[in-house]
Design a protein around this motif. Sequence first.
Motif, PDB file in Angstrom:
ATOM      1  N   PRO A 149       0.827  -1.224   0.000  1.00 18.66           N
ATOM      2  CA  PRO A 149       0.000   0.000   0.000  1.00 18.66           C
ATOM      3  C   PRO A 149       0.854   1.264   0.000  1.00 18.66           C
ATOM      4  O   PRO A 149       1.780   1.410   0.794  1.00 18.66           O
ATOM      5  CB  PRO A 149      -0.808  -0.133   1.298  1.00 18.66           C
ATOM      6  N   LYS A 150       0.504   2.167  -0.891  1.00 18.67           N
ATOM      7  CA  LYS A 150       1.280   3.400  -1.023  1.00 18.67           C
ATOM      8  C   LYS A 150       1.150   4.299   0.197  1.00 18.67           C
ATOM      9  O   LYS A 150       2.035   5.106   0.485  1.00 18.67           O
ATOM     10  CB  LYS A 150       0.827   4.155  -2.287  1.00 18.67           C
ATOM     11  N   SER A 151       0.035   4.171   0.932  1.00 23.12           N
ATOM     12  CA  SER A 151      -0.171   5.039   2.096  1.00 23.12           C
ATOM     13  C   SER A 151       0.838   4.763   3.205  1.00 23.12           C
ATOM     14  O   SER A 151       0.971   5.571   4.127  1.00 23.12           O
ATOM     15  CB  SER A 151      -1.592   4.882   2.638  1.00 23.12           C
ATOM     16  N   ILE A 152       1.557   3.640   3.132  1.00 22.75           N
ATOM     17  CA  ILE A 152       2.607   3.395   4.116  1.00 22.75           C
ATOM     18  C   ILE A 152       3.675   4.480   4.023  1.00 22.75           C
ATOM     19  O   ILE A 152       4.313   4.838   5.013  1.00 22.75           O
ATOM     20  CB  ILE A 152       3.222   1.998   3.893  1.00 22.75           C
ATOM     21  N   GLY A 153       3.824   5.046   2.844  1.00 27.46           N
ATOM     22  CA  GLY A 153       4.797   6.119   2.665  1.00 27.46           C
ATOM     23  C   GLY A 153       4.453   7.401   3.394  1.00 27.46           C
ATOM     24  O   GLY A 153       5.282   8.306   3.478  1.00 27.46           O
ATOM     25  N   SER A 154       3.237   7.481   3.950  1.00 22.46           N
ATOM     26  CA  SER A 154       2.831   8.698   4.684  1.00 22.46           C
ATOM     27  C   SER A 154       2.934   8.536   6.187  1.00 22.46           C
ATOM     28  O   SER A 154       2.526   9.431   6.930  1.00 22.46           O
ATOM     29  CB  SER A 154       1.389   9.061   4.309  1.00 22.46           C
ATOM     30  N   LEU A 155       3.474   7.415   6.648  1.00 19.66           N
ATOM     31  CA  LEU A 155       3.596   7.170   8.099  1.00 19.66           C
ATOM     32  C   LEU A 155       4.890   7.813   8.597  1.00 19.66           C
ATOM     33  O   LEU A 155       5.910   7.155   8.788  1.00 19.66           O
ATOM     34  CB  LEU A 155       3.582   5.673   8.376  1.00 19.66           C
ATOM     35  N   ILE A 191       9.053  -0.834  -4.703  1.00 15.86           N
ATOM     36  CA  ILE A 191       8.855  -0.144  -3.427  1.00 15.86           C
ATOM     37  C   ILE A 191       9.605   1.180  -3.365  1.00 15.86           C
ATOM     38  O   ILE A 191       9.515   1.905  -2.382  1.00 15.86           O
ATOM     39  CB  ILE A 191       9.288  -1.057  -2.266  1.00 15.86           C
ATOM     40  N   ILE A 192      10.310   1.532  -4.408  1.00 15.59           N
ATOM     41  CA  ILE A 192      11.174   2.704  -4.347  1.00 15.59           C
ATOM     42  C   ILE A 192      10.395   3.984  -4.034  1.00 15.59           C
ATOM     43  O   ILE A 192      10.830   4.790  -3.202  1.00 15.59           O
ATOM     44  CB  ILE A 192      11.989   2.855  -5.649  1.00 15.59           C
ATOM     45  N   ASP A 193       9.228   4.162  -4.648  1.00 18.41           N
ATOM     46  CA  ASP A 193       8.474   5.398  -4.421  1.00 18.41           C
ATOM     47  C   ASP A 193       7.933   5.466  -2.997  1.00 18.41           C
ATOM     48  O   ASP A 193       7.917   6.550  -2.382  1.00 18.41           O
ATOM     49  CB  ASP A 193       7.319   5.503  -5.425  1.00 18.41           C
ATOM     50  N   ILE A 194       7.489   4.329  -2.457  1.00 15.15           N
ATOM     51  CA  ILE A 194       6.976   4.305  -1.083  1.00 15.15           C
ATOM     52  C   ILE A 194       8.087   4.660  -0.109  1.00 15.15           C
ATOM     53  O   ILE A 194       7.900   5.468   0.812  1.00 15.15           O
ATOM     54  CB  ILE A 194       6.379   2.920  -0.762  1.00 15.15           C
ATOM     55  N   LEU A 195       9.269   4.063  -0.303  1.00 13.75           N
ATOM     56  CA  LEU A 195      10.376   4.342   0.601  1.00 13.75           C
ATOM     57  C   LEU A 195      10.853   5.785   0.479  1.00 13.75           C
ATOM     58  O   LEU A 195      11.213   6.414   1.485  1.00 13.75           O
ATOM     59  CB  LEU A 195      11.532   3.381   0.324  1.00 13.75           C
ATOM     60  N   LYS A 196      10.848   6.314  -0.724  1.00 12.87           N
ATOM     61  CA  LYS A 196      11.242   7.717  -0.891  1.00 12.87           C
ATOM     62  C   LYS A 196      10.307   8.641  -0.134  1.00 12.87           C
ATOM     63  O   LYS A 196      10.749   9.558   0.580  1.00 12.87           O
ATOM     64  CB  LYS A 196      11.261   8.079  -2.382  1.00 12.87           C
ATOM     65  N   ASN A 197       8.993   8.417  -0.270  1.00 14.81           N
ATOM     66  CA  ASN A 197       8.023   9.251   0.444  1.00 14.81           C
ATOM     67  C   ASN A 197       8.167   9.091   1.957  1.00 14.81           C
ATOM     68  O   ASN A 197       8.071  10.076   2.709  1.00 14.81           O
ATOM     69  CB  ASN A 197       6.597   8.869   0.028  1.00 14.81           C
ATOM     70  N   LEU A 198       8.394   7.863   2.392  1.00 11.58           N
ATOM     71  CA  LEU A 198       8.532   7.612   3.825  1.00 11.58           C
ATOM     72  C   LEU A 198       9.756   8.322   4.386  1.00 11.58           C
ATOM     73  O   LEU A 198       9.690   8.957   5.444  1.00 11.58           O
ATOM     74  CB  LEU A 198       8.646   6.100   4.060  1.00 11.58           C
ATOM     75  N   ILE A 199      10.872   8.243   3.675  1.00 11.66           N
ATOM     76  CA  ILE A 199      12.107   8.860   4.154  1.00 11.66           C
ATOM     77  C   ILE A 199      12.027  10.379   4.093  1.00 11.66           C
ATOM     78  O   ILE A 199      12.512  11.083   4.979  1.00 11.66           O
ATOM     79  CB  ILE A 199      13.302   8.329   3.343  1.00 11.66           C
ATOM     80  N   ASP A 200      11.361  10.909   3.067  1.00 11.10           N
ATOM     81  CA  ASP A 200      11.239  12.356   2.929  1.00 11.10           C
ATOM     82  C   ASP A 200      10.482  12.987   4.092  1.00 11.10           C
ATOM     83  O   ASP A 200      10.765  14.122   4.496  1.00 11.10           O
ATOM     84  CB  ASP A 200      10.536  12.710   1.609  1.00 11.10           C
ATOM     85  N   CYS A 201       9.490  12.276   4.649  1.00 11.99           N
ATOM     86  CA  CYS A 201       8.690  12.862   5.728  1.00 11.99           C
ATOM     87  C   CYS A 201       9.052  12.306   7.097  1.00 11.99           C
ATOM     88  O   CYS A 201       8.441  12.661   8.103  1.00 11.99           O
ATOM     89  CB  CYS A 201       7.195  12.627   5.475  1.00 11.99           C
ATOM     90  N   ASN A 202      10.051  11.436   7.153  1.00  9.90           N
ATOM     91  CA  ASN A 202      10.294  10.650   8.357  1.00  9.90           C
ATOM     92  C   ASN A 202      11.193  11.323   9.374  1.00  9.90           C
ATOM     93  O   ASN A 202      11.343  10.835  10.490  1.00  9.90           O
ATOM     94  CB  ASN A 202      10.904   9.295   7.953  1.00  9.90           C
ATOM     95  N   ASN A 203      11.816  12.404   9.014  1.00  7.62           N
ATOM     96  CA  ASN A 203      12.689  13.135   9.934  1.00  7.62           C
ATOM     97  C   ASN A 203      13.796  12.237  10.489  1.00  7.62           C
ATOM     98  O   ASN A 203      14.132  12.294  11.677  1.00  7.62           O
ATOM     99  CB  ASN A 203      11.871  13.737  11.082  1.00  7.62           C
ATOM    100  N   ILE A 260      18.790   8.381   6.164  1.00  4.21           N
ATOM    101  CA  ILE A 260      18.333   7.458   7.213  1.00  4.21           C
ATOM    102  C   ILE A 260      19.535   7.038   8.058  1.00  4.21           C
ATOM    103  O   ILE A 260      19.854   5.854   8.170  1.00  4.21           O
ATOM    104  CB  ILE A 260      17.619   6.227   6.618  1.00  4.21           C
ATOM    105  N   PRO A 261      20.197   8.019   8.686  1.00  8.34           N
ATOM    106  CA  PRO A 261      21.450   7.725   9.404  1.00  8.34           C
ATOM    107  C   PRO A 261      21.269   6.858  10.640  1.00  8.34           C
ATOM    108  O   PRO A 261      22.239   6.298  11.143  1.00  8.34           O
ATOM    109  CB  PRO A 261      21.958   9.123   9.783  1.00  8.34           C
ATOM    110  N   HIS A 262      20.020   6.734  11.146  1.00  4.82           N
ATOM    111  CA  HIS A 262      19.788   5.939  12.350  1.00  4.82           C
ATOM    112  C   HIS A 262      19.334   4.516  12.036  1.00  4.82           C
ATOM    113  O   HIS A 262      18.975   3.769  12.960  1.00  4.82           O
ATOM    114  CB  HIS A 262      18.735   6.621  13.224  1.00  4.82           C
ATOM    115  N   LEU A 263      19.352   4.141  10.764  1.00  2.00           N
ATOM    116  CA  LEU A 263      18.926   2.788  10.383  1.00  2.00           C
ATOM    117  C   LEU A 263      19.862   1.753  11.005  1.00  2.00           C
ATOM    118  O   LEU A 263      21.066   1.786  10.799  1.00  2.00           O
ATOM    119  CB  LEU A 263      18.925   2.652   8.857  1.00  2.00           C
ATOM    120  N   ARG A 264      19.274   0.816  11.775  1.00  2.98           N
ATOM    121  CA  ARG A 264      20.055  -0.221  12.451  1.00  2.98           C
ATOM    122  C   ARG A 264      19.964  -1.570  11.737  1.00  2.98           C
ATOM    123  O   ARG A 264      20.872  -2.381  11.807  1.00  2.98           O
ATOM    124  CB  ARG A 264      19.577  -0.379  13.903  1.00  2.98           C
TER     125      ARG A 264
END
Length: 938
Positions: A300-306, A323-335, A361-365
């Motif tokens: 679901p594309k709306s996952i990118g808005s979480l 999944i590239i577009d979903i991840l881009k949207n997620l990272i752009d708004c994810n702070n 995404i510098p905090h990605l573990r």
Amino acid sequence: MVLVAILFLVATTTSTSYHGVYSCIESERQALLTFKQGLDVHDNVLSSWNNNNKDCCAWRGIRCHNLTNHIIKLHLRPNITYDHGMPTLYPILGQITSSLLKLKYLEYLDLSNNAFYEIPKFIGSFTNLKYLNLSNNQLVGNVPSQLGNLTKLRVLDLGDDYGFGTNLTIKSFNWISHLTNLRILKLGGTNLTEAKDWFCSFKTAHSLSILHLNYCQFPELDHTTTNSSTNSITTLHVSDSTFGSTTFSHLLNLSNNLIDLSLNYNNKASPVFTIPDSFENLKSLRRFNFQWNQFRGEIPKSIGSLCKLQELVLYGNEFNSTIIDILKNLIDCNNKSLEILDLSYNNLSGPLLPKDYFSKIPHLRKLDVSHNKFNVKWAESIISNLSSLELLDISVNSFTGIVIETHLEKLSKLEHLDLSSNFLTLKFETNWVPPFQLQHLGLRSCMIGPQFPSWLQTQTNISFLDLSDSGISNIIPIWFFNQTYSKLTYLDLSFNTINDTLPDIQLKSNNFAFVDLRANKFHGYVSPNSLFKANALYLSNNTLTTFHPLFCSILLSSHHNLQILDLSNNQLFGNIPHCLFHLQNLKFLNLFNNRLFGLIPSSIASLYQIQMLDLSQNNLSGILPSSMKNCTQLLFLDIGENNMRGNIPMWIGETLKQLVFLRLNSNHFYGTIPTSLCHLNGIRILDISHNNISGLIPSCINNFTYESSSSLTVVYASGHFSATGFDIKTKVTWKGKEYEYQEILGLLRIIDFSSNKLIGEIPMELTNLVELLQLNLSRNNLSGVIPWNIGNLSKLEALDLSHNNFSGEIPIGLGELSFLQYLDLSYNHFSGKIPISTQLQSFNASSYVGNGELCGLPLLIECSSGNHATFNPHSNSDDDDDDDQEWFDMSWFYIGLEVGIALGFIGVCGALYRNSYLLESCLFLGCLNKFGDWLSVH
């Protein structure tokens, strides 16, 4: 924080300090003694509950109020004892009796992890209860609505954490509305199919914060079911449950305040479905876990808005989108808050992320995208800026390119690195010192050779190491076993060309669980010290020549926990060391295809746990030692292609009753088939071919019912180990050809008595083996007719009766075998016309040659009008009603043949559909050859 606060609140309101000696309330003491009388308690669990001990406030599991002396806490979880280091629970069995009603001031009741089977209605009378835990009790029956009387309740746990079989039913949740203080609710193993109000009830439960609904069955609600009310639910866990797409939508709309959403291992037996794109209201979500739910289609594309998401786990589904577009949207708004990204075990494809996004995404573990179809150049997926990364797994994809030191030089926290099964080449300088200390390293099928990677010398914490199929051709350096091995529990160096002797080492502390050195060029001795004190050791497909001269003296003086030993396909010469059978934990021993000779040692009696024994394709001689009867756990026994002699022992059928596979072929056994073999009612492959067995086929053969629950659990050796999983291969003669089989052994049902000296007729009882797939009685001295009811063998795919003395007509029932793909009746004395059926005319004429009085297609021998046979699937008689017909219209025959071929093709497709689990297991075990093997025999 909410959970901590709740637990603190519960603890402070229910726990009291025990100072001095309390004189408990006598009526309450008597109530506890009455309750104890109805319990079945292990040992002295409630020894303090006795008449001599007047102060019940000091009894096990009891707490009293420090002012009133009333019992306020009853906590009776089972005792835990340790047997050889393994914890064992001893639950309390019985009923929650009404005598407890005298505990009117009870605030805390915990009877979890016991064996109380019912929730009594009177439990609603404990109106002071704040904590009630009856979880993991295998509860049955209805959840009483009287629970609604517990208005002070804050925690209600009826959960089933382990899937033990709790079978509760809730028909309505009306009572939930009365629990205005309830914070935590856990229901497990509960049937909710009649509780149509579950959504509305939880939606309006304003105090509820944590909701667990594991092992539940949900009703399907109407799409129009809505409720605008809101609640305080922040945690929702639903696992191992069953629900449909509309229920899924309701779960997503249960609360807009969700912080932790976990839907794991659901719908195991249900069809997969596409999940709706309805996540946009979950703006507070931080942890989003969807593991093994069989969801398919697009993510679901709306996952990118979480935008507050910290953990996104989608592994083990059937998502097949990009999944590239979903991840881009997620990272752009994810702070920059994303910490865990797990997309493994799906069918995702395309690029993962533009390389400049990894710096956002510098905090990605944890980054796990393994077992997908990502086709990305490594240079475009630079992860060098992920300085917080602890786990990186991109295995089983199609990543390409060259990995160099600079790609990893900032990953100082990295502990798990897996680049296996891609198209990557690692080019590191020989003096490179990594900034990390790995615990898990997987480089299977990466090009890292020909030299053994010297940078591993710095990695002293590794417990899992897979360098299989990586182009290594030189020897294993001495430093590897001096340093790296000390913490290893998994080592795989298979499918290289390492030209070395087996390492001869002594482990000082930790033992290996799994060592795989298959398919290399290891040569020389097999030393006891080279057994590594492992649980599983695979040394097959090397050039090992002999056992060390002091093999037994060293082996018997040390402790080994070896359970699986595979020395097959080497050049081992000499006798089998008798001490090899003193490895009492051994469950799997494979010495197939060596040059071993002499007798099978009588010490084999010590292998009382052995389940799989393969001694085939050697030069062993003598008789089967009677001490082998002690190996009562045997499932798989292969002694084929040796020089064994003597009678087939009676004790095989009398004591080895769990056998699933028995192969004694190509030896010098004589005598008759012992009737005791008929006790092997779970046998799936029985091969005594190419011996000197005489006498009759025993009529008790119909005991081979194939109803045994015994099975060969096969786990592909490279990368998958379990204490009961074996990498089993053997040769089976199938449809006239010899094949080597591995994973599908448990599916085949074969009887092969060919190339012996059997006489007499085929016993009529044999036609009761309705699960039989292959029957080979060729090259004997059998006579008589084919049983008229051979059509009962409806699943038969291969039948070979050639080179015998059978006579009479071919029964019409043979034409009813719609799955028959191989037939050989050649060189007998059959007469008459070959019955006309699509099946029988589809075989080559070679299936019928050597029968001088046989006529009809496919033989080019015409039959007289009085010798005509016609196949009629509805006929109950062998008589031919059409004897007067003078000619046969061949056009109808060819039309029937074409229809039969079409139906056969449809049947194959149907069979593939029914066996689709083969494809699924291949996907998860990485053994697509299973499907190829299956096709080759169907």
